[in-house]
Design an enzyme around this catalytic site. Structure first.
Site, PDB file in Angstrom:
ATOM      1  N   HIS A  76     -12.930   5.093  -9.551  1.00  0.00           N
ATOM      2  CA  HIS A  76     -12.215   5.913  -8.578  1.00  0.00           C
ATOM      3  C   HIS A  76     -11.785   5.072  -7.379  1.00  0.00           C
ATOM      4  O   HIS A  76     -10.601   4.775  -7.218  1.00  0.00           O
ATOM      5  CB  HIS A  76     -13.095   7.092  -8.133  1.00  0.00           C
ATOM      6  CG  HIS A  76     -12.437   7.974  -7.134  1.00  0.00           C
ATOM      7  ND1 HIS A  76     -13.094   8.429  -6.017  1.00  0.00           N
ATOM      8  CD2 HIS A  76     -11.181   8.465  -7.078  1.00  0.00           C
ATOM      9  CE1 HIS A  76     -12.253   9.185  -5.315  1.00  0.00           C
ATOM     10  NE2 HIS A  76     -11.097   9.219  -5.943  1.00  0.00           N
ATOM     11  N   HIS A 110     -18.232   9.452  -4.233  1.00  0.00           N
ATOM     12  CA  HIS A 110     -17.668  10.785  -4.507  1.00  0.00           C
ATOM     13  C   HIS A 110     -18.247  11.396  -5.778  1.00  0.00           C
ATOM     14  O   HIS A 110     -17.625  12.246  -6.415  1.00  0.00           O
ATOM     15  CB  HIS A 110     -16.144  10.716  -4.609  1.00  0.00           C
ATOM     16  CG  HIS A 110     -15.492   9.915  -3.533  1.00  0.00           C
ATOM     17  ND1 HIS A 110     -15.110   8.602  -3.710  1.00  0.00           N
ATOM     18  CD2 HIS A 110     -15.190  10.240  -2.243  1.00  0.00           C
ATOM     19  CE1 HIS A 110     -14.589   8.142  -2.586  1.00  0.00           C
ATOM     20  NE2 HIS A 110     -14.631   9.105  -1.678  1.00  0.00           N
TER      21      HIS A 110
END
Ligand code: FES
Length: 198
Positions: free
Chosen positions: A125, A147
């Site tokens: 990510h 995250h």
């Protein structure tokens, strides 16, 4: 090419899908003959890979890179659910990786139980570090500290929750006797243009 020739190096398909899937997946690859001839050296290409999703199996495109093989461990020294760290394909940024015996058959798994796999540690990510996040009960890496993405190590590093939308790059492995070698990457390492250049 005669009809008896496989369009892709069987050893490479074996490194991705495991030995029993060689015959099934070899004809599904998108490599042409020129790409096939290049696979003896360092190169990058796209193949279609069978990815299990529950009882079904889907074909997904994947970037595969092959490099000089590197000795990263020994089968006899691996302990179940105890990851060993190494770097690949070089010593540069985002090369930190882990080798682990899952105790459960996995996509691309090697060894007698097809349960030894290796993955890059960098979240796809935004580059979060996944060191220390291995969960033995679920055979996953994550959640990522940034995250919360979690990656399934039994299914080629596919993301199963969180913000990432690309699988964790899997290090392709070969066994020679007791020796375990890294031979390539399945997927693009975060922060790199072609796995070799940052
Ligand atoms: S960097 Fe890992 S989920 Fe965002």
């Amino acid at each position: 090419m005669t009809k008896h020739q496989n369009p892709i190096d069987p050893a490479l398909i074996e490194a991705i899908n495991g030995p029993k899937d060689v015959a099934k997946t070899g004809k599904r690859c998108l490599m042409n003959r020129r790409q096939f001839l290049l696979t003896s050296g360092i190169t990058t290409f796209t193949v279609m890979v069978a990815l299990k999703a529950g009882p079904a199996s889907a074909q997904v495109p994947a970037v595969v890179s092959t490099y000089e093989r590197k000795l990263i461990g020994k089968l006899s020294e691996l302990k179940e659910d105890e990851p060993l760290d190494f770097t690949y394909p070089d010593e540069g940024a985002y090369s930190e990786s882990m080798l682990v015996k899952l105790g459960r058959e996995a996509g691309g798994g090697i060894g007698p139980d097809k349960d030894v796999v290796a993955f890059n540690y960098t979240c796809t990510h935004q580059g979060g570090p996944l060191q220390g996040t291995y969960k033995s009960e679920d055979k996953v890496l994550g959640p990522c500290p940034l995250h919360l993405t979690t990656f399934d190590l039994t299914r080629h590093g596919i993301f199963i929750s969180g913000q990432a939308y690309q699988s964790l790059p899997q290090v392709l492995l070969e066994v020679d006797g007791d020796d375990i070698y890294a031979v390539g990457m399945f997927g693009l390492i975060y922060g790199r243009y072609d796995n070799l250049k940052g």
